[in-house]
Design a protein around this motif. Sequence first.
Motif, PDB file in Angstrom:
ATOM      1  N   VAL A  35       1.894   1.710   8.577  1.00  0.00           N
ATOM      2  CA  VAL A  35       2.068   0.454   7.758  1.00  0.00           C
ATOM      3  C   VAL A  35       2.575   0.813   6.479  1.00  0.00           C
ATOM      4  CG1 VAL A  35      -0.310   0.281   6.819  1.00  0.00           C
ATOM      5  CG2 VAL A  35       1.042  -1.749   6.787  1.00  0.00           C
ATOM      6  N   PHE A  36       3.557   0.196   6.057  1.00  0.00           N
ATOM      7  CA  PHE A  36       4.224   0.514   4.854  1.00  0.00           C
ATOM      8  C   PHE A  36       5.289  -0.596   4.175  1.00  0.00           C
ATOM      9  CE2 PHE A  36       8.131   1.838   2.451  1.00  0.00           C
ATOM     10  CZ  PHE A  36       7.700   2.234   1.378  1.00  0.00           C
ATOM     11  N   ASP A  37       5.988  -1.463   5.175  1.00  0.00           N
ATOM     12  CA  ASP A  37       6.790  -2.418   4.801  1.00  0.00           C
ATOM     13  C   ASP A  37       5.987  -3.572   3.981  1.00  0.00           C
ATOM     14  OD1 ASP A  37       7.388  -0.991   7.120  1.00  0.00           O
ATOM     15  OD2 ASP A  37       9.469  -1.784   6.820  1.00  0.00           O
ATOM     16  N   THR A  38       5.025  -4.022   4.588  1.00  0.00           N
ATOM     17  CA  THR A  38       4.356  -5.086   3.752  1.00  0.00           C
ATOM     18  C   THR A  38       3.632  -4.679   2.522  1.00  0.00           C
ATOM     19  OG1 THR A  38       2.460  -4.776   5.477  1.00  0.00           O
ATOM     20  CG2 THR A  38       4.034  -6.509   6.120  1.00  0.00           C
ATOM     21  N   VAL A  39       3.235  -3.519   2.593  1.00  0.00           N
ATOM     22  CA  VAL A  39       2.638  -3.188   1.124  1.00  0.00           C
ATOM     23  C   VAL A  39       3.758  -3.010   0.236  1.00  0.00           C
ATOM     24  CG1 VAL A  39       1.344  -1.180   0.131  1.00  0.00           C
ATOM     25  CG2 VAL A  39       0.818  -1.620   2.496  1.00  0.00           C
ATOM     26  N   GLN A  40       4.977  -2.430   0.601  1.00  0.00           N
ATOM     27  CA  GLN A  40       5.761  -2.138  -0.332  1.00  0.00           C
ATOM     28  C   GLN A  40       6.314  -3.798  -1.013  1.00  0.00           C
ATOM     29  OE1 GLN A  40       7.282  -0.139  -2.164  1.00  0.00           O
ATOM     30  NE2 GLN A  40       9.265  -0.798  -2.785  1.00  0.00           N
ATOM     31  N   VAL A  41       6.557  -4.586   0.015  1.00  0.00           N
ATOM     32  CA  VAL A  41       7.400  -5.863  -0.146  1.00  0.00           C
ATOM     33  C   VAL A  41       6.266  -6.751  -0.972  1.00  0.00           C
ATOM     34  CG1 VAL A  41       8.436  -7.960   0.643  1.00  0.00           C
ATOM     35  CG2 VAL A  41       9.033  -5.579   1.541  1.00  0.00           C
ATOM     36  N   LEU A  42       5.097  -6.725  -0.607  1.00  0.00           N
ATOM     37  CA  LEU A  42       4.046  -7.882  -0.933  1.00  0.00           C
ATOM     38  C   LEU A  42       3.183  -7.417  -2.086  1.00  0.00           C
ATOM     39  CD1 LEU A  42       3.182  -9.342   2.545  1.00  0.00           C
ATOM     40  CD2 LEU A  42       4.757 -10.253   0.908  1.00  0.00           C
ATOM     41  N   THR A  43       2.721  -6.238  -2.090  1.00  0.00           N
ATOM     42  CA  THR A  43       1.531  -6.000  -3.114  1.00  0.00           C
ATOM     43  C   THR A  43       1.826  -4.711  -3.830  1.00  0.00           C
ATOM     44  OG1 THR A  43       0.273  -4.505  -1.455  1.00  0.00           O
ATOM     45  CG2 THR A  43      -0.080  -7.056  -1.451  1.00  0.00           C
ATOM     46  N   LYS A  44       2.753  -4.016  -3.329  1.00  0.00           N
ATOM     47  CA  LYS A  44       2.927  -2.566  -4.346  1.00  0.00           C
ATOM     48  C   LYS A  44       1.806  -1.698  -4.210  1.00  0.00           C
ATOM     49  CE  LYS A  44       7.395  -3.121  -5.215  1.00  0.00           C
ATOM     50  NZ  LYS A  44       7.630  -4.504  -4.573  1.00  0.00           N
ATOM     51  N   GLY A  45       0.782  -1.842  -3.424  1.00  0.00           N
ATOM     52  CA  GLY A  45      -0.543  -1.317  -3.357  1.00  0.00           C
ATOM     53  C   GLY A  45      -1.399  -1.982  -4.154  1.00  0.00           C
ATOM     54  N   GLY A  46      -1.156  -2.954  -5.004  1.00  0.00           N
ATOM     55  CA  GLY A  46      -2.088  -3.498  -5.756  1.00  0.00           C
ATOM     56  C   GLY A  46      -2.746  -4.548  -5.165  1.00  0.00           C
ATOM     57  N   PRO A  47      -3.693  -5.335  -5.857  1.00  0.00           N
ATOM     58  CA  PRO A  47      -3.944  -5.086  -7.258  1.00  0.00           C
ATOM     59  C   PRO A  47      -5.021  -4.128  -7.320  1.00  0.00           C
ATOM     60  CG  PRO A  47      -4.992  -7.185  -6.509  1.00  0.00           C
ATOM     61  CD  PRO A  47      -4.147  -6.551  -5.182  1.00  0.00           C
ATOM     62  N   SER A  48      -4.941  -3.193  -8.281  1.00  0.00           N
ATOM     63  CA  SER A  48      -5.894  -2.046  -8.481  1.00  0.00           C
ATOM     64  C   SER A  48      -6.243  -1.264  -7.400  1.00  0.00           C
ATOM     65  CB  SER A  48      -7.204  -2.605  -9.004  1.00  0.00           C
ATOM     66  OG  SER A  48      -7.123  -3.606 -10.206  1.00  0.00           O
ATOM     67  N   LYS A  49      -5.124  -1.020  -6.862  1.00  0.00           N
ATOM     68  CA  LYS A  49      -4.900  -0.013  -5.419  1.00  0.00           C
ATOM     69  C   LYS A  49      -5.642  -0.460  -4.362  1.00  0.00           C
ATOM     70  CE  LYS A  49      -2.904   3.364  -7.895  1.00  0.00           C
ATOM     71  NZ  LYS A  49      -1.698   3.888  -7.735  1.00  0.00           N
ATOM     72  N   SER A  50      -6.119  -1.898  -4.578  1.00  0.00           N
ATOM     73  CA  SER A  50      -6.797  -2.364  -3.468  1.00  0.00           C
ATOM     74  C   SER A  50      -6.213  -2.522  -1.896  1.00  0.00           C
ATOM     75  CB  SER A  50      -7.413  -3.942  -3.851  1.00  0.00           C
ATOM     76  OG  SER A  50      -6.440  -4.496  -4.103  1.00  0.00           O
ATOM     77  N   SER A  51      -5.088  -2.254  -2.025  1.00  0.00           N
ATOM     78  CA  SER A  51      -3.941  -2.373  -0.891  1.00  0.00           C
ATOM     79  C   SER A  51      -3.213  -1.106  -0.684  1.00  0.00           C
ATOM     80  CB  SER A  51      -3.374  -3.615  -0.787  1.00  0.00           C
ATOM     81  OG  SER A  51      -2.503  -3.881  -1.631  1.00  0.00           O
ATOM     82  N   GLU A  52      -3.394  -0.115  -1.291  1.00  0.00           N
ATOM     83  CA  GLU A  52      -2.744   1.112  -1.075  1.00  0.00           C
ATOM     84  C   GLU A  52      -2.851   1.660   0.019  1.00  0.00           C
ATOM     85  OE1 GLU A  52      -1.283   4.852  -3.977  1.00  0.00           O
ATOM     86  OE2 GLU A  52      -1.507   3.019  -4.759  1.00  0.00           O
ATOM     87  N   VAL A  53      -1.930   1.995   0.790  1.00  0.00           N
ATOM     88  CA  VAL A  53      -2.364   2.707   2.108  1.00  0.00           C
ATOM     89  C   VAL A  53      -1.563   4.235   2.002  1.00  0.00           C
ATOM     90  CG1 VAL A  53      -2.719   1.098   3.501  1.00  0.00           C
ATOM     91  CG2 VAL A  53      -0.242   1.623   3.154  1.00  0.00           C
ATOM     92  N   LEU A  54      -1.784   5.002   2.929  1.00  0.00           N
ATOM     93  CA  LEU A  54      -1.582   6.520   2.998  1.00  0.00           C
ATOM     94  C   LEU A  54      -0.140   6.619   2.763  1.00  0.00           C
ATOM     95  CD1 LEU A  54      -2.905   9.135   2.663  1.00  0.00           C
ATOM     96  CD2 LEU A  54      -2.818   9.264   5.338  1.00  0.00           C
ATOM     97  N   ILE A  55       0.634   5.944   3.569  1.00  0.00           N
ATOM     98  CA  ILE A  55       2.193   6.133   3.461  1.00  0.00           C
ATOM     99  C   ILE A  55       2.805   5.769   2.021  1.00  0.00           C
ATOM    100  CG2 ILE A  55       4.322   5.269   4.286  1.00  0.00           C
ATOM    101  CD1 ILE A  55       3.504   5.802   7.229  1.00  0.00           C
ATOM    102  N   TYR A  56       2.214   4.519   1.641  1.00  0.00           N
ATOM    103  CA  TYR A  56       2.581   4.228   0.442  1.00  0.00           C
ATOM    104  C   TYR A  56       2.255   5.269  -0.695  1.00  0.00           C
ATOM    105  CZ  TYR A  56       3.899   0.988  -3.552  1.00  0.00           C
ATOM    106  OH  TYR A  56       4.421   0.581  -4.920  1.00  0.00           O
ATOM    107  N   THR A  57       1.363   5.716  -0.591  1.00  0.00           N
ATOM    108  CA  THR A  57       0.972   6.917  -1.609  1.00  0.00           C
ATOM    109  C   THR A  57       1.809   8.122  -1.186  1.00  0.00           C
ATOM    110  OG1 THR A  57      -1.444   6.263  -1.257  1.00  0.00           O
ATOM    111  CG2 THR A  57      -0.989   8.529  -2.531  1.00  0.00           C
ATOM    112  N   MET A  58       2.240   8.538  -0.271  1.00  0.00           N
ATOM    113  CA  MET A  58       3.185   9.472   0.058  1.00  0.00           C
ATOM    114  C   MET A  58       4.511   9.041  -0.518  1.00  0.00           C
ATOM    115  SD  MET A  58       2.211   9.937   4.014  1.00  0.00           S
ATOM    116  CE  MET A  58       4.055  10.320   4.427  1.00  0.00           C
ATOM    117  N   TYR A  59       5.144   7.769  -0.584  1.00  0.00           N
ATOM    118  CA  TYR A  59       6.307   7.327  -1.189  1.00  0.00           C
ATOM    119  C   TYR A  59       6.369   7.476  -2.541  1.00  0.00           C
ATOM    120  CZ  TYR A  59       9.766   4.086  -2.635  1.00  0.00           C
ATOM    121  OH  TYR A  59      10.717   3.228  -3.286  1.00  0.00           O
TER     122      TYR A  59
END
Length: 273
Positions: A209-233
């Motif tokens: 999973v990456f696309d929805t995190v990148q578009v909707l939350t950017k891993g936020g708020p406060s890293k609450s939705s950050e996933v491994l691939i987004y951290t890699m990115y």
Amino acid sequence: MLMLIILLGPLAGVLALSFTDYQLGAPSFSWIGLANYREMFADKVFWISLRNTLTYVVIVVPGSVALGLGIALLIQSGSSLRSWYRTIYFLPVMATLIAMAIVWEFMLHPQFGLINGLLRSFGMQGHSWLQDRNTALYSLCAIGIWQAVGFNMVLFLAGLVSIPKPLYDAAEIDGASGAWSRFRLVTWPMLGPVTAFVVVISSIRSFQVFDTVQVLTKGGPSKSSEVLIYTMYTEGFEFFRSGYGAALTVVFLVFVLALTLLKARLNRGVHYA
């Protein structure tokens, strides 16, 4: 031989890069051994993103598998409009996920979103689904289930079609006249290999999973939705820490490899009842 080089060459490059301090665009780099891995395992953000990823997988996989099987059973038992229903439920798989994520962003909008509008019509209070750290990840999970159900449904439909009808006739003769009895004694055991395949494939897709995190939350708020691939990115392409990003990639590939080996083991161990 060429295919082996194409497949294993990038993996070897990522593994080698993970032992360096290379930064994107830098003219040189140094070998630093396991320093990236030591930093990773001491990094709170890594553990948060790993926990969020595992939470996403634990929610999305059972949800999408159960709903996919349920919808497949309903479609298979229906006598008309099967093609129409198959198309409707498969549309999220065919649609571009980024475009669908934007649609979901409007649907979950705290002021004029469709979800909150429906809640208010029933006298309930709306919510900032993607802006609240307590609900952001679970909102992404709901979108992930919605997106994966159609794919799982098609796989289960293929499995249901392949079940010999005489088995149901034999089960009915033996006293299994109810729908639940037929499902428990015939359908579910015969779907064993398909179910194992669907679970593992859904797990691998959920880990990615990456696309929805990148578009909707950017891993936020406060890293609450950050996933491994987004951290890699972010580490590799925003902070330009390519060596550290490669180490994260290696850890991610270990998880995917483990799931792939599990799939191979299940394929050998699961048999038709």
